[in-house]
Design a protein around this motif. Structure first.
Motif, short mmCIF file in Angstrom:
data_model
loop_
_atom_site.label_atom_id
_atom_site.label_comp_id
_atom_site.label_asym_id
_atom_site.label_seq_id
_atom_site.Cartn_x
_atom_site.Cartn_y
_atom_site.Cartn_z
N GLN A 98 0.83 -1.20 0.00
CA GLN A 98 0.00 0.00 0.00
C GLN A 98 0.87 1.26 0.00
O GLN A 98 0.60 2.23 0.70
N ASP A 99 1.89 1.25 -0.82
CA ASP A 99 2.85 2.35 -0.83
C ASP A 99 2.90 2.97 -2.22
O ASP A 99 3.19 2.28 -3.20
N VAL A 100 2.62 4.28 -2.29
CA VAL A 100 2.64 4.98 -3.58
C VAL A 100 3.81 5.96 -3.66
O VAL A 100 3.86 6.79 -4.57
N ILE A 101 4.73 5.90 -2.73
CA ILE A 101 5.93 6.72 -2.76
C ILE A 101 7.15 5.86 -3.14
O ILE A 101 7.86 6.13 -4.09
N GLY A 102 7.39 4.81 -2.36
CA GLY A 102 8.53 3.95 -2.61
C GLY A 102 8.27 2.86 -3.63
O GLY A 102 9.20 2.31 -4.21
N TRP A 103 6.99 2.51 -3.85
CA TRP A 103 6.62 1.44 -4.78
C TRP A 103 7.47 0.20 -4.55
O TRP A 103 8.12 -0.33 -5.46
N TYR A 104 7.42 -0.31 -3.32
CA TYR A 104 8.24 -1.48 -2.98
C TYR A 104 7.84 -2.72 -3.74
O TYR A 104 8.64 -3.64 -3.92
N ASN A 105 6.60 -2.78 -4.21
CA ASN A 105 6.16 -3.94 -4.98
C ASN A 105 6.86 -4.02 -6.34
O ASN A 105 6.85 -5.07 -6.98
N LYS A 106 7.46 -2.93 -6.79
CA LYS A 106 8.11 -2.90 -8.10
C LYS A 106 9.62 -3.10 -8.02
O LYS A 106 10.29 -3.14 -9.06
N ARG A 107 10.18 -3.20 -6.83
CA ARG A 107 11.64 -3.19 -6.70
C ARG A 107 12.26 -4.54 -7.09
O ARG A 107 11.69 -5.59 -6.82
N PRO A 108 13.43 -4.50 -7.73
CA PRO A 108 14.01 -5.74 -8.26
C PRO A 108 14.75 -6.55 -7.21
O PRO A 108 15.12 -6.05 -6.14
N SER A 109 14.97 -7.80 -7.54
CA SER A 109 15.88 -8.68 -6.80
C SER A 109 17.27 -8.54 -7.41
O SER A 109 17.44 -8.06 -8.53
N LEU A 110 18.27 -9.00 -6.65
CA LEU A 110 19.64 -9.01 -7.17
C LEU A 110 20.25 -10.38 -6.86
O LEU A 110 20.33 -10.79 -5.71
N TRP A 111 20.66 -11.07 -7.92
CA TRP A 111 21.21 -12.42 -7.81
C TRP A 111 22.65 -12.43 -8.33
O TRP A 111 22.95 -11.88 -9.38
N VAL A 112 23.54 -13.07 -7.57
CA VAL A 112 24.94 -13.21 -7.93
C VAL A 112 25.19 -14.61 -8.45
O VAL A 112 24.87 -15.59 -7.77
N GLU A 113 25.76 -14.71 -9.64
CA GLU A 113 26.12 -16.00 -10.22
C GLU A 113 27.65 -16.05 -10.40
O GLU A 113 28.18 -15.44 -11.32
N PRO A 114 28.36 -16.73 -9.50
CA PRO A 114 29.82 -16.82 -9.65
C PRO A 114 30.21 -17.50 -10.95
O PRO A 114 29.55 -18.45 -11.39
N LYS A 115 31.28 -17.03 -11.55
CA LYS A 115 31.86 -17.68 -12.72
C LYS A 115 33.16 -18.35 -12.27
O LYS A 115 34.04 -17.70 -11.71
N GLY A 116 33.25 -19.65 -12.48
CA GLY A 116 34.40 -20.39 -11.99
C GLY A 116 34.22 -20.75 -10.52
O GLY A 116 33.17 -20.51 -9.91
N ASN A 117 35.25 -21.33 -9.94
CA ASN A 117 35.20 -21.76 -8.55
C ASN A 117 35.76 -20.67 -7.63
O ASN A 117 36.88 -20.20 -7.83
N TRP A 118 34.98 -20.30 -6.64
CA TRP A 118 35.39 -19.28 -5.68
C TRP A 118 36.06 -19.89 -4.45
O TRP A 118 36.51 -19.16 -3.57
N GLY A 119 36.09 -21.20 -4.36
CA GLY A 119 36.75 -21.85 -3.23
C GLY A 119 35.95 -21.78 -1.95
O GLY A 119 34.73 -21.63 -1.96
N LYS A 120 36.64 -21.86 -0.82
CA LYS A 120 35.99 -21.84 0.48
C LYS A 120 35.80 -20.41 0.97
O LYS A 120 36.61 -19.54 0.70
N GLY A 121 34.71 -20.24 1.70
CA GLY A 121 34.41 -18.93 2.26
C GLY A 121 33.03 -18.95 2.88
O GLY A 121 32.56 -20.00 3.35
N SER A 122 32.37 -17.81 2.88
CA SER A 122 31.04 -17.74 3.48
C SER A 122 30.24 -16.61 2.86
O SER A 122 30.79 -15.59 2.43
N VAL A 123 28.94 -16.83 2.80
CA VAL A 123 28.01 -15.75 2.47
C VAL A 123 27.68 -15.06 3.79
O VAL A 123 27.15 -15.69 4.71
N ASN A 124 28.04 -13.79 3.88
CA ASN A 124 27.86 -13.05 5.13
C ASN A 124 26.65 -12.14 5.05
O ASN A 124 26.39 -11.52 4.00
N LEU A 125 25.95 -12.03 6.14
CA LEU A 125 24.74 -11.21 6.22
C LEU A 125 24.79 -10.36 7.48
O LEU A 125 24.92 -10.88 8.58
N MET A 126 24.71 -9.04 7.31
CA MET A 126 24.63 -8.14 8.45
C MET A 126 23.29 -7.42 8.42
O MET A 126 22.87 -6.90 7.38
N GLU A 127 22.60 -7.40 9.57
CA GLU A 127 21.31 -6.75 9.71
C GLU A 127 21.40 -5.72 10.84
O GLU A 127 21.78 -6.06 11.96
#
Length: 551
Positions: A350-379
């Motif tokens: 119900q938002d006519v300023i930010g139009w959050y229903n229209k906002r895109p997703s962002l997906w990362v597709e690695p090319k090649g092997n990235w090895g060991k590590g972690s997907v980190n998330l900060m909130e």
């Protein structure tokens, strides 16, 4: 919390205005182009030249903060800054008939103090010409800028750039690079949402986060009918430098970026973030107590999705926690990850300023092997929607030492839906609320009530309906406490299954509780894995209070 202060200050990005010792790389003896926005002398350039620039720059001391801007620009309000517009008649590819793409530049000013160099490339001859700043490239409207202070300031540079698609028809930009190493793109809704960055440094460590900058850009001229263009970028910061090549495809319903980058460490880096993205989550279908607003939901992204190296699909709904939270999800050679916005129903915002229903997703597709590590998330906690409070990136397991060089290649997909999804049942939504009593009743009404928290996780698609007669079992694990009152309900309106269960504390701890669930039928997995982090209230808050007043 330095990061929040940084964003709140209108993205006042730390940078410097020049590259020490690099002047010889940018000079040339050719005559300046006449009648072209690129007025500098011609110099040889290709990606190998840029990589040498980045490597050489890493061996030099960091240049520090930028020089002060002229007073008339430094004190601009956001409204005044936004009223400064690039003159479309001077756009980079203006003279190409029937062009599908064009570039316009952003003015320096306000918090955008970095002086970015811009170069136009002649792809056939591998020659670059600099675009020098001059006031006639812009329309200042009612910004109140004293342009007399800007005359002769060719070294003022620019703050960034944007790319318009079908510029003479739509006049709509689809890609924007502005501030530090931030950039964004849109899908066919033309609604910007979350941002990406060239690199992240020390996002969650015991020292302040760094924000390296793109200090120069080079633009290859595309063919008139092409919706793909190539831009190169030089990155510089206190700890790292980098050479980047962006091949950007402006497709009908999405933007796809192919990124090749070569990083060089000036000094040891405690935490290096590859393909970082920054988003906002104020409130959603879960933990509604943090959302005192007229809107049912407010967020740029609603979940972190991961396609792990072992093939497992993971859905982690985002939170607006009461205190900063950092989680690392270990992996090896990830197949993809991203911050997704999958709820595109207007009624859910119900938002006519930010139009959050229209906002895109962002997906990362690695090319090649990235090895060991972690997907980190900060909130990060937030009480509103004006601050980006979610950060996600890949962190290599190997520590980064001074003198190290790293190469990474990947694709970024800016679209309403990610390019790949699990073939199994997917998480549709997560809801939480009071528990400890039968659904449809009130706490303590006809039943003795022990405090609990209820979770409702909705799954759709996959083979759920095919296995309904064989039996569907939720497999639930928790890091503390216990699970009870599990129910499996078919919900006709969304043609899927809702898993209900209650979490009961078994101690007075307020440490975050990690929940994990997937659906199976006997030994056959049916769904992606749902992860959630719940924050129990203090023991004295674990009670139901009947505050009804009867008189």
């Amino acid at each position: 919390m330095e990061r929040r202060a940084f964003i709140k200050a209108s993205m006042a990005f730390a940078a410097y205005c020049g590259v020490p010792g690099m002047a010889s790389l940018f000079t040339g003896s050719a005559e300046a182009a006449q009648g072209n926005v690129a007025d500098g002398g011609a110099t040889a350039f290709d990606f190998s030249v840029l990589q040498k620039m980045a490597a050489s720059l890493a061996k030099q001391p960091y240049g520090g903060a930028p020089e002060p801007l002229p007073e008339t620009l430094a004190n601009l309000t956001p409204q005044a800054y936004n009223s400064i517009q690039y003159d479309a008649a001077h756009s980079l590819w203006h003279d190409i008939p029937n062009r599908q793409l064009d570039v316009e530049l952003f003015h320096v000013g306000m918090g955008f103090k970095r002086r970015v160099k811009m170069f136009a490339l002649d792809g056939d001859k591998n020659l670059a010409r600099e675009i020098h700043f001059r006031p006639e490239l812009f329309n200042y409207h009612d910004a109140g800028v004293d342009t007399k202070q800007l005359v002769g300031k060719s070294n003022l540079g620019f703050a960034g750039f944007k790319v318009n698609k079908a510029p003479e028809l739509t006049q709509r930009d689809v890609v924007s690079f502005l501030g530090a190493s931030y950039f964004r793109a849109v899908d066919d809704t033309y609604q910007y949402g979350l941002s990406a960055r060239g690199v992240a440094v020390d996002t969650f460590t015991n020292q302040p986060e760094e924000f390296p900058d793109f200090v120069s850009f080079w633009f290859e001229t595309p063919k008139a009918d092409s919706t793909t263009f190539v831009v190169y970028a030089l990155l510089d910061g206190p700890s790292v430098t980098g050479a980047y090549r962006f091949t950007i495809h402006c497709e009908p319903t999405r933007v796809v970026m192919e990124i090749d980058k070569h990083l060089h460490a000036r000094k040891d880096v405690k935490q290096l973030g590859i393909s970082p993205m920054t988003s906002m989550f104020s409130c959603g279908t879960n933990e509604r107590m943090r959302c005192d607003t007229i809107h049912p939901q407010i967020h740029d992204s609603d979940r972190l999705a991961m396609w792990r190296g072992n093939g497992e699909w993971v859905c982690r709904p985002l939170n607006n926690p009461q205190k900063l939270q950092f989680n690392a999800f270990a992996d090896e050679n990830p197949k993809g990850f991203g911050l997704l916005q999958l709820d595109h129903e207007f009624n859910d915002y119900q938002d006519v300023i930010g139009w959050y229903n229209k906002r895109p997703s962002l997906w990362v597709e690695p090319k090649g092997n990235w090895g060991k590590g972690s997907v980190n998330l900060m909130e990060i906690p937030t009480t509103g929607e004006t601050l980006d409070n979610v950060v996600c990136f890949w962190q290599p397991e190997k520590p980064i030492k001074a003198g190290d060089s790293l190469d990474f290649s990947y694709r970024l997909y800016w679209s309403s839906e990610p390019p790949v999804r699990s073939p199994m049942a997917k998480v549709l939504a997560t809801r939480t609320g009071m528990g400890g009593f039968p659904e449809g009743w009130a706490p303590g009404e006809h039943y003795p009530t022990v405090w609990a928290r209820r979770f409702a996780v909705d799954f759709v698609g996959g083979e759920l309906k095919a296995y309904a007669d064989k039996g569907i079992e939720p497999v639930i694990n928790v890091s503390s406490g216990k699970i009870n009152n599990i129910e499996i309900l078919y919900v006709q309106p969304f043609d899927g299954y809702r898993i209900l269960f209650d979490w009961y504390p078994t101690s007075e701890s307020v440490d975050p509780v990690e929940l994990r669930m997937f659906l199976r039928s006997h030994d056959h997995a049916l769904s992606e894995t749902w992860l959630y982090q719940y924050f129990p209230p203090a023991p004295d808050k674990r009670k139901y209070v009947d505050d009804r007043q009867m008189s």
